[in-house]
Design a protein around this motif. Structure first.
Motif, short mmCIF file in Angstrom:
data_model
loop_
_atom_site.label_atom_id
_atom_site.label_comp_id
_atom_site.label_asym_id
_atom_site.label_seq_id
_atom_site.Cartn_x
_atom_site.Cartn_y
_atom_site.Cartn_z
N GLY A 63 0.79 -1.22 0.00
CA GLY A 63 0.00 0.00 0.00
C GLY A 63 0.81 1.26 0.00
O GLY A 63 0.43 2.26 0.64
N ARG A 64 1.95 1.28 -0.72
CA ARG A 64 2.80 2.47 -0.78
C ARG A 64 2.71 3.12 -2.16
O ARG A 64 2.10 2.58 -3.07
N ASN A 65 3.36 4.25 -2.29
CA ASN A 65 3.28 5.06 -3.50
C ASN A 65 3.99 4.36 -4.66
O ASN A 65 5.22 4.37 -4.76
N ALA A 66 3.21 3.74 -5.55
CA ALA A 66 3.79 3.01 -6.67
C ALA A 66 4.24 3.94 -7.78
O ALA A 66 5.22 3.64 -8.48
N ASP A 67 3.58 5.12 -7.93
CA ASP A 67 3.97 6.05 -9.00
C ASP A 67 5.35 6.64 -8.73
O ASP A 67 6.17 6.76 -9.64
N TRP A 68 5.60 7.01 -7.46
CA TRP A 68 6.94 7.53 -7.18
C TRP A 68 7.98 6.44 -7.33
O TRP A 68 9.10 6.70 -7.78
N ALA A 69 7.65 5.20 -6.96
CA ALA A 69 8.59 4.09 -7.13
C ALA A 69 8.97 3.93 -8.59
O ALA A 69 10.15 3.70 -8.92
N GLU A 70 7.99 4.09 -9.48
CA GLU A 70 8.29 4.00 -10.92
C GLU A 70 9.20 5.13 -11.36
O GLU A 70 10.13 4.93 -12.15
N ARG A 71 8.97 6.33 -10.83
CA ARG A 71 9.85 7.46 -11.16
C ARG A 71 11.27 7.22 -10.65
O ARG A 71 12.25 7.60 -11.30
N ALA A 72 11.39 6.60 -9.48
CA ALA A 72 12.73 6.31 -8.95
C ALA A 72 13.50 5.37 -9.87
O ALA A 72 14.72 5.45 -9.97
N VAL A 73 12.76 4.49 -10.56
CA VAL A 73 13.42 3.56 -11.49
C VAL A 73 13.69 4.24 -12.82
O VAL A 73 14.79 4.16 -13.36
N ARG A 74 12.69 4.93 -13.36
CA ARG A 74 12.85 5.51 -14.70
C ARG A 74 13.72 6.75 -14.70
O ARG A 74 14.52 6.97 -15.61
N GLU A 75 13.57 7.61 -13.67
CA GLU A 75 14.24 8.90 -13.67
C GLU A 75 15.33 9.01 -12.61
O GLU A 75 15.99 10.05 -12.52
N ALA A 76 15.50 7.98 -11.79
CA ALA A 76 16.52 7.99 -10.73
C ALA A 76 16.34 9.15 -9.76
O ALA A 76 17.31 9.75 -9.30
N VAL A 77 15.07 9.47 -9.45
CA VAL A 77 14.82 10.56 -8.51
C VAL A 77 15.07 10.09 -7.09
O VAL A 77 15.15 8.89 -6.80
N ASN A 78 15.20 11.06 -6.16
CA ASN A 78 15.48 10.77 -4.76
C ASN A 78 14.50 11.53 -3.88
O ASN A 78 13.92 12.55 -4.28
N LEU A 79 14.34 11.05 -2.66
CA LEU A 79 13.48 11.70 -1.67
C LEU A 79 14.16 11.66 -0.30
O LEU A 79 14.80 10.67 0.06
N GLY A 80 13.97 12.76 0.46
CA GLY A 80 14.40 12.76 1.84
C GLY A 80 13.37 12.08 2.73
O GLY A 80 12.27 11.71 2.28
N ALA A 81 13.70 11.91 3.99
CA ALA A 81 12.84 11.16 4.90
C ALA A 81 11.47 11.80 5.07
O ALA A 81 10.43 11.14 4.96
N SER A 82 11.43 13.13 5.33
CA SER A 82 10.14 13.79 5.57
C SER A 82 9.28 13.79 4.32
O SER A 82 8.06 13.54 4.39
N ASP A 83 9.89 14.05 3.15
CA ASP A 83 9.11 14.02 1.90
C ASP A 83 8.63 12.60 1.59
O ASP A 83 7.52 12.41 1.08
N ALA A 84 9.45 11.61 1.87
CA ALA A 84 9.05 10.22 1.63
C ALA A 84 7.85 9.84 2.49
O ALA A 84 6.94 9.14 2.04
N LEU A 85 7.83 10.32 3.73
CA LEU A 85 6.69 10.04 4.60
C LEU A 85 5.44 10.77 4.11
O LEU A 85 4.34 10.20 4.10
N GLU A 86 5.62 12.00 3.66
CA GLU A 86 4.48 12.79 3.18
C GLU A 86 3.87 12.19 1.92
O GLU A 86 2.65 12.21 1.74
N GLN A 87 4.72 11.61 1.04
CA GLN A 87 4.23 11.05 -0.22
C GLN A 87 3.90 9.56 -0.11
O GLN A 87 3.75 8.89 -1.13
N ASN A 88 3.83 9.03 1.10
CA ASN A 88 3.46 7.62 1.33
C ASN A 88 4.44 6.65 0.67
O ASN A 88 4.08 5.59 0.21
N VAL A 89 5.71 7.03 0.64
CA VAL A 89 6.75 6.12 0.16
C VAL A 89 7.22 5.22 1.29
O VAL A 89 7.53 4.05 1.08
N ILE A 90 7.27 5.77 2.51
CA ILE A 90 7.63 4.99 3.69
C ILE A 90 6.49 5.09 4.69
O ILE A 90 5.53 5.85 4.51
N ASP A 91 6.61 4.34 5.77
CA ASP A 91 5.54 4.27 6.76
C ASP A 91 5.76 5.19 7.95
O ASP A 91 4.80 5.65 8.55
N LEU A 92 7.01 5.43 8.32
CA LEU A 92 7.26 6.28 9.47
C LEU A 92 8.69 6.79 9.47
O LEU A 92 9.57 6.23 8.81
#
Length: 480
Positions: free
Chosen positions: A208-237
């Motif tokens: 149940g995590r952000n699949a669209d951002w995961a795809e961008r991480a693969v296609r575009e090699a983007v990065n996220l910090g901890a707070s942004d990752a939590l805000e975008q539902n990439v991580i849980d806490l």
């Protein structure tokens, strides 16, 4: 009458020494039973903490898989993977994620300490874990798969786009070029990229995590910090430390392969399971630079052995290094590499008995056997104890040492056939030798035969003499 008895002291000593080696090896092999007898019943609820620091490879995979097994056996409440990794090999990563998904113990991936990262393969592991957590000032992403030795898209496209493509709208051409770049410039790159995208999206949807951002991480090699990752539902806490992490995990429901489970981590005792010497050794062997040199040494060793048959030293070293290099590059799995080294070691040990190399084959065989046994101890089987390996290697070393001492003893013995054997024979003079040109000539009985003999000193009939040289049908003798 004098009776000459054969000297049996050397064989008796060798037999006793050989028996002592066998008994000592058996004792070392039985030592693990004592540790099993000392096993205690599980006490308070515990959680295990594994530390992943550095590139993901076969050694890391082995470490994590054994940690999951240990957590399941101890019925731990949770297993925490404390990560700081730049990425690693895809095959090792996939094997680790399979083990995590099949684990009966919830696995929490925690990017820590502050300043750490979970790049490339680490991002996949975060998405594949039951709970994904990060410490402040950490980041994840850059999950584009790359080939060893080059980056995807490094090759220029065969043809440049037409200069007037999308001229009516300044954004269409740029969007098309960007979209083409994201999907790879060659068929092989597109296959690898699409496979990685499908894989990480599947992991994201399962938890149940952000699949669209995961795809961008693969296609575009983007990065996220901890707070942004939590805000975008990439991580849980986001947790400051392990204590904060355990506190936030309490009451959370996770989805395991055997069903949903509610975590009860209040007052949980954490046990750190650090990488042992075996994992550190395998990490050194799987280092790309070390693996490269092992491959080079292996190939050159085999080439030198083929160009100089019987040299043995380059062949033994080359065969061992080549198998270790294949393991490091994951051409062979941990099981097959260990099995190959064990078989190679046994072949060298047996070869020492049939083709004496004064210990080179035997020593190489023991090294290959021990290293192969260590590699064979992976997470998918019961661990082979070190005393068992040491006992077996000791018995093999005793056998080789006994073989070498026997061959050295044989080399010290006098020849029993040929001209070399005659120079150690005692003969009897059949007559008084007659003087001729400063020497004394006569005949002797040698091995039941009558030989012509010459001596530098007078010889009487019946005198015992020693043969010192054979010259055609004449022997030179001296007083014994």
């Amino acid at each position: 009458m004098t009776v000459i008895r054969p000297d049996r002291s050397l064989p008796n000593r060798a037999s006793r020494w050989w028996l002592a080696c066998l008994l000592l090896g058996a004792l070392l092999a039985l030592l693990p039973l004592w540790s099993q007898l000392q096993a205690q019943e599980p006490g308070e609820r515990t959680g295990l903490v594994l530390t992943i620091n550095g590139a993901i490879g076969p050694a890391t995979m082995d470490y994590v898989m054994r940690g999951i097994e240990q957590a399941e056996e101890a019925q731990a409440e949770v297993l925490i993977l404390r990560m700081d990794t730049p990425g690693g090999l895809m095959e090792s990563m996939r094997t680790m994620i399979k083990a995590i998904l099949a684990s009966e113990v919830p696995v929490v991936s925690y990017v820590a300490p502050e300043g750490a990262r979970a790049a490339s393969a680490g991002t996949y592991i975060l998405y594949g874990s039951h709970v994904a957590a990060m410490a402040p000032a950490t980041h994840l992403g850059s999950a584009t798969p790359v080939q060893m030795g080059g980056l995807p898209g490094s090759e220029e496209p065969a043809e440049d786009p037409a200069p007037d493509a999308g001229a009516d709208d300044g954004t269409d051409a740029d969007d098309s070029a960007e979209d083409s770049k994201r999907r790879g410039s060659t068929a092989m790159e597109r296959k690898v990229l699409e496979d990685a995208v499908s894989y990480i999206r599947g992991l994201a949807e399962r938890h149940g995590r952000n699949a669209d951002w995961a795809e961008r991480a693969v296609r575009e090699a983007v990065n996220l910090g901890a707070s942004d990752a939590l805000e975008q539902n990439v991580i849980d806490l986001v947790a400051v430390n392990l204590d904060d992490l355990v506190q936030q995990l309490d009451g959370r429901t996770v989805r395991l392969s055997i069903g949903e489970r509610r975590l009860d981590t209040e007052g949980l005792a954490l046990n750190r399971v650090e990488a042992d010497w075996r994992t550190r050794l395998l990490s050194v062997l799987t280092d790309p630079n070390v693996a490269y040199f092992l491959m080079i040494i292996g190939f050159y060793g085999i080439i030198f052995e083929m160009s100089n048959p019987g040299a043995l030293v380059p062949g033994v070293i080359g065969a061992i290094c080549l198998i270790l290099a294949l393991f490091a590059f994951q051409v062979l799995s941990v099981n097959y590499a260990g099995l190959a080294l064990i078989l190679l070691g046994l072949a060298f040990i047996v070869g020492e008995a049939f083709m004496p190399s004064f210990g080179m084959l035997g020593i190489g065989g023991i090294i290959a056997f021990v290293v192969g046994s260590i590699i064979l101890m992976d997470g998918s089987h019961s661990e082979i104890s070190l005393p068992t390996i040491g006992g077996t290697a000791l018995v093999a070393a005793g056998f080789i040492l006994w073989t070498i001492t026997r061959f050295i003893g044989l080399r010290k013995r006098h020849p029993v056939t040929g001209m070399e054997q005659m120079t150690h024979e005692s003969v009897e003079a059949l007559e008084d030798f007659t003087a001729h040109e400063g020497e004394y000539w006569g005949h002797v009985r040698l091995s039941g035969e009558r030989w012509r003999a010459v001596s530098a000193a007078p010889v009487q009939a019946g005198q015992l003499l020693q043969v010192v040289e054979v010259d055609g049908l004449t022997v030179r003798v001296t007083a014994s």
